[in-house]
Each structure stands twice: as structure tokens, then as C-alpha cells.
Design an enzyme around this catalytic site. Sequence first.
Site, short mmCIF file in Angstrom:
data_model
loop_
_atom_site.label_atom_id
_atom_site.label_comp_id
_atom_site.label_asym_id
_atom_site.label_seq_id
_atom_site.Cartn_x
_atom_site.Cartn_y
_atom_site.Cartn_z
N SER A 1 40.38 27.68 41.45
CA SER A 1 41.56 27.61 42.31
C SER A 1 41.87 28.95 42.96
O SER A 1 42.31 29.01 44.11
CB SER A 1 42.78 27.08 41.54
OG SER A 1 43.22 28.01 40.57
N ARG B 1 22.62 39.73 27.41
CA ARG B 1 23.47 39.96 28.57
C ARG B 1 22.79 40.76 29.67
O ARG B 1 22.95 40.45 30.85
CB ARG B 1 24.78 40.62 28.14
CG ARG B 1 25.72 39.63 27.46
CD ARG B 1 27.06 40.26 27.15
NE ARG B 1 27.97 39.26 26.60
CZ ARG B 1 29.07 39.56 25.92
NH1 ARG B 1 29.38 40.82 25.71
NH2 ARG B 1 29.85 38.62 25.46
N ASN C 1 39.28 41.76 39.73
CA ASN C 1 39.51 40.60 38.87
C ASN C 1 41.00 40.30 38.84
O ASN C 1 41.83 41.20 39.03
CB ASN C 1 39.00 40.90 37.46
CG ASN C 1 39.22 39.73 36.50
OD1 ASN C 1 38.91 38.59 36.82
ND2 ASN C 1 39.73 40.02 35.31
N HIS D 1 43.99 38.71 36.26
CA HIS D 1 44.23 38.42 34.84
C HIS D 1 45.66 37.93 34.67
O HIS D 1 46.59 38.48 35.27
CB HIS D 1 44.02 39.70 34.01
CG HIS D 1 44.24 39.49 32.55
ND1 HIS D 1 43.36 38.78 31.76
CD2 HIS D 1 45.26 39.87 31.74
CE1 HIS D 1 43.82 38.75 30.52
NE2 HIS D 1 44.97 39.40 30.48
#
Length: 198
Positions: free
Chosen positions: A14, A66, A108, A110
Site C-alpha cells: 500500500s 544473506r 524506509n 517504519h
Amino acid sequence: MTKRVAIFVSGGGSNMRALVEDMTGDHPARACVVLSNNADAGGIAWARARGIATEVVDHRPFSGDRPAFEAALNSALDRHSPDMICLAGFMRKLTGGFTDHWAGRMINIHPSLLPKYKGLHTHARALEAGDTQHGCTVHEVTAALDDGPILGQASLTISQDDTPDTLAARVLTLEHQLYPAVLRRFAADDCSPVFLQG
């Protein structure tokens, strides 16, 4: 010059949708690819339906390696030459090797007012602490979890009848306002923080 943005998602995306829908007109950036670690992510289908390039790099075959997973991420990104990355609900922790390579070019969002409540379950933790304010933060990504310079915050007042679910829904509305506002500024090389009140 218009910045080319790669957006990472793991689910419905979203926040990715809010970013893409804002990247029109005189916006200094455009989405060049939406990447996911999950082929079934709703965000991938949404991007494809709108003609945006997509990449899927499933983390599972890498069995916890990773660096190998991140090398595959970078290989996928190389096909689209992004200038920067927006993490938008990408549920994989990235190592310093990846974040250092993209330092100053990866942001980012959060769901807490950082530095409070890094990690998961932020809404429940805010309620348990008896906080009166909660919200979301956009920050530059570093190797440390939910760390890095803050580029924007949006806050709201917690009401007495809020639950973790209602708080999550209210904060998500703020995320969809804050992230596009920060990206618009950041893509124009302006790192001054954005502050919104819900």
C-alpha cells in the site's frame, strides 16, 4: 534529471501504491521497478497491471545466505539502473554489505516515532507504554535496524479506545501521506525533514 526509483515490497504494497500514485507531473522521480521476495505479493500484481517493471527474488532458495540473496537483489536491480531504493513493507533484514552499497540512496518507512520502538509490534508497544503520541517515520537505511537519519515523521494522538489494530490503521493513513512527501523532497536532493500531524 528524473530519479529512477526501485520500490521493495513483500505484500500488498500500500505504501508503494501511494508512492507510485504521487510520482506524476512535476515529481522529481519515477518508479523504474517494483521488486519483491514473494512472487504472490499483491504489490507485484498491482505494479504489473500498471505497466511498471517487476522483479521477484525469492529469499527461500538462499537458505539464510544473506550475502548471496543480496547479490541476487543487486543483479535484478542492475537490469533497471535505479538511482535509489524505497523500502515499502519489505520484510527481509538487509546486511551492511547491501546497505553500505546504497548508502544515502535508500529510504524506509517504519510505524513508530523513531527512535522509539524499533522492530516489530510497534502499535501494541506504544499502547502498553501508555504513550499519548504515536506515528511513523521515514529514515535513511543503515546496517542498524530502523536506524539512520530521520527524513520525516507524522504523529497522531492515541485515543483511549485505540487497539493495536485501530492504531495500525490510523498510522497507515499517515504513512500514505508522509512517505510520498518525503520522497518528493529526497529525490530533489533535499534531506530536510518533513513533519506532519494527523
